[in-house]
Design an enzyme around this catalytic site. Structure first.
Site, PDB file in Angstrom:
ATOM      1  N   ASN A  58     -29.810   3.684 102.154  1.00  0.00           N
ATOM      2  CA  ASN A  58     -30.824   3.070 103.016  1.00  0.00           C
ATOM      3  C   ASN A  58     -30.961   1.609 102.602  1.00  0.00           C
ATOM      4  O   ASN A  58     -31.143   1.312 101.421  1.00  0.00           O
ATOM      5  CB  ASN A  58     -32.143   3.836 102.848  1.00  0.00           C
ATOM      6  CG  ASN A  58     -33.258   3.268 103.709  1.00  0.00           C
ATOM      7  OD1 ASN A  58     -33.636   2.113 103.570  1.00  0.00           O
ATOM      8  ND2 ASN A  58     -33.804   4.103 104.583  1.00  0.00           N
ATOM      9  N   SER A  64     -35.571   8.945 102.701  1.00  0.00           N
ATOM     10  CA  SER A  64     -35.549   7.799 101.794  1.00  0.00           C
ATOM     11  C   SER A  64     -36.902   7.596 101.111  1.00  0.00           C
ATOM     12  O   SER A  64     -37.957   7.691 101.753  1.00  0.00           O
ATOM     13  CB  SER A  64     -35.196   6.539 102.595  1.00  0.00           C
ATOM     14  OG  SER A  64     -35.252   5.412 101.760  1.00  0.00           O
ATOM     15  N   GLY A  95     -39.310  14.748 103.444  1.00  0.00           N
ATOM     16  CA  GLY A  95     -39.805  13.676 102.591  1.00  0.00           C
ATOM     17  C   GLY A  95     -40.992  14.048 101.739  1.00  0.00           C
ATOM     18  O   GLY A  95     -40.843  14.523 100.609  1.00  0.00           O
ATOM     19  N   ASN A 113     -33.343   0.378 107.317  1.00  0.00           N
ATOM     20  CA  ASN A 113     -34.799   0.526 107.321  1.00  0.00           C
ATOM     21  C   ASN A 113     -35.422  -0.617 108.107  1.00  0.00           C
ATOM     22  O   ASN A 113     -35.722  -1.678 107.573  1.00  0.00           O
ATOM     23  CB  ASN A 113     -35.340   0.560 105.885  1.00  0.00           C
ATOM     24  CG  ASN A 113     -36.809   0.921 105.859  1.00  0.00           C
ATOM     25  OD1 ASN A 113     -37.445   1.026 106.911  1.00  0.00           O
ATOM     26  ND2 ASN A 113     -37.356   1.111 104.675  1.00  0.00           N
ATOM     27  N   ASN A 140     -40.305   6.682 110.569  1.00  0.00           N
ATOM     28  CA  ASN A 140     -40.914   6.281 109.310  1.00  0.00           C
ATOM     29  C   ASN A 140     -42.420   6.601 109.372  1.00  0.00           C
ATOM     30  O   ASN A 140     -42.879   7.289 110.272  1.00  0.00           O
ATOM     31  CB  ASN A 140     -40.659   4.783 109.084  1.00  0.00           C
ATOM     32  CG  ASN A 140     -40.641   4.404 107.613  1.00  0.00           C
ATOM     33  OD1 ASN A 140     -41.443   4.914 106.837  1.00  0.00           O
ATOM     34  ND2 ASN A 140     -39.759   3.518 107.226  1.00  0.00           N
ATOM     35  N   THR A 141     -43.171   6.060 108.451  1.00  0.00           N
ATOM     36  CA  THR A 141     -44.596   6.412 108.328  1.00  0.00           C
ATOM     37  C   THR A 141     -45.479   5.767 109.399  1.00  0.00           C
ATOM     38  O   THR A 141     -45.164   4.710 109.929  1.00  0.00           O
ATOM     39  CB  THR A 141     -45.107   5.971 106.954  1.00  0.00           C
ATOM     40  OG1 THR A 141     -44.752   4.598 106.759  1.00  0.00           O
ATOM     41  CG2 THR A 141     -44.509   6.801 105.847  1.00  0.00           C
ATOM     42  N   CYS A 188     -40.295  -0.300 107.492  1.00  0.00           N
ATOM     43  CA  CYS A 188     -41.259  -0.182 106.395  1.00  0.00           C
ATOM     44  C   CYS A 188     -42.525  -0.954 106.759  1.00  0.00           C
ATOM     45  O   CYS A 188     -42.456  -2.146 107.055  1.00  0.00           O
ATOM     46  CB  CYS A 188     -40.669  -0.734 105.097  1.00  0.00           C
ATOM     47  SG  CYS A 188     -41.891  -0.712 103.771  1.00  0.00           S
TER      48      CYS A 188
END
Ligand code: SIN
Length: 317
Positions: free
Chosen positions: A99, A21, A265, A127, A192-193, A130
């Site tokens: 997403n 995403s 990604g 999600n 995720n990050t 984030c």
């Protein structure tokens, strides 16, 4: 040629390669670089109830080994997504995963109710993670009770497969994984990050306006792989690995630690066509080792055992 089809929480995928995403538009913008039929699924940029302008610029900065972003979930909101994006996705020759993001727990269930009605959507990715929104508040996936409440609401709103996208910025990702499984998630996306930052020592200026942002790309692979492995040990539902994947061998490493599929990604920014070749490269690597079905690799990690030569050397020391 090795069979690549996998099942991800009830979603049948022709191969285990998904776009991540936020790195591939909503999917079809990239079709001239990567044909949808080369992928297992396209995952949309996060969609929220209302349009969001995102965070102030600059909100992307390159680092030595990856990217920092603080986009802030910029998107045109669910109405525009339903009107302008989804109808075209009906012709995408792969699964479509939407997403969803929210500011409050209830937003997610509302979005799930709306998207449940749309046949173009094969699965929802929630999600929870984030790092760039909520006015400095921590993402939903840093507290198992909050993550559970979000997933429970989404689960009640739809019987489409629900993937919970988790944050690596937690003490024990296994706790969050279990909470999401208990709330009814069909699969987990890990991860995720990572929260990161950069600064120019000469000017004192941070790389991005919000100072901290999400760090992604090749530099996070060992951390993301560890998170995926911990999730796979914590739950029975499938894991979708994400973090630093750009090569076929990266895909296979994630499968070995227990993932059923992966998302690609940050590498899409430097070469959006690379993702299209990964499935064929995975098949060639499997063929070369005589592995007929990619699923044979899922969770095949074994305990470390020193090679006989190494054991002899240690014994002599
Ligand atoms: C963003 O839009 O800020 C990035 C999305 C995410 O990290 O989930």
């Amino acid at each position: 040629m090795a069979s690549l089809s996998v099942d991800c929480g009830g979603l049948a995928l022709r191969n285990p390669i998904l776009s991540a995403s936020g790195t591939f538009g909503h999917g079809l913008e990239m079709q001239h670089f990567a044909a949808p039929h080369s992928l297992g699924a396209l995952v949309s940029k996060t969609v929220t109830l209302k349009p969001r302008p995102g965070n102030p610029h600059p909100r992307i900065a390159e680092t030595e080994a990856g990217l920092l972003n603080s986009i802030g979930l910029e998107n045109r909101g669910i109405e525009a997504y339903l009107r302008d994006v989804l109808p075209a996705m009906a012709s995408a020759d792969c699964a479509v995963v939407t997403n969803i993001g929210g500011e409050k727990v209830e937003d997610f269930a509302e979005l799930a109710r709306i998207l449940h009605e749309r046949s173009e959507v094969d699965a929802l990715e929630v999600n929870l993670s984030c790092p760039n929104v909520q006015g400095g508040k921590l993402p939903f996936s840093t507290d198992p009770r909050v993550a559970q409440a979000v997933i429970r609401g989404v689960r009640a709103a739809t019987n489409k497969p629900v993937f919970a996208k988790l944050s690596p910025n937690v003490t024990d990702i296994g706790d969050i994984a279990r909470a999401c499984e208990a709330a009814g998630a069909d699969a987990l996306t890990a991860v995720n990050t990572l929260l990161g930052m950069s600064v120019d020592w000469r000017t004192g200026a941070p790389g991005i306006n919000t100072v901290m942002g999400g760090y992604s790309g090749v530099g996070i692979k060992p951390v993301a792989l560890r998170c995926a492995w911990q999730c796979a040990r914590a739950v029975k539902i499938p894991i979708i690995g994400c973090g630093g994947i750009g090569k076929a061998s990266d895909v296979l490493e994630y499968l070995v630690v227990g993932c059923s599929a992966v998302q690609v990604g940050t590498s899409c920014f430097s070469d959006p066509s690379n993702i299209a070749g990964l499935a064929a490269e995975v098949a060639s690597l499997l063929d070369a080792r005589g592995i007929a079905d990619v699923r044979a690799l899922i969770g095949s990690i074994r305990a470390f055992a020193p090679s006989p030569a190494c054991a002899t050397a240690v014994g002599k020391a």
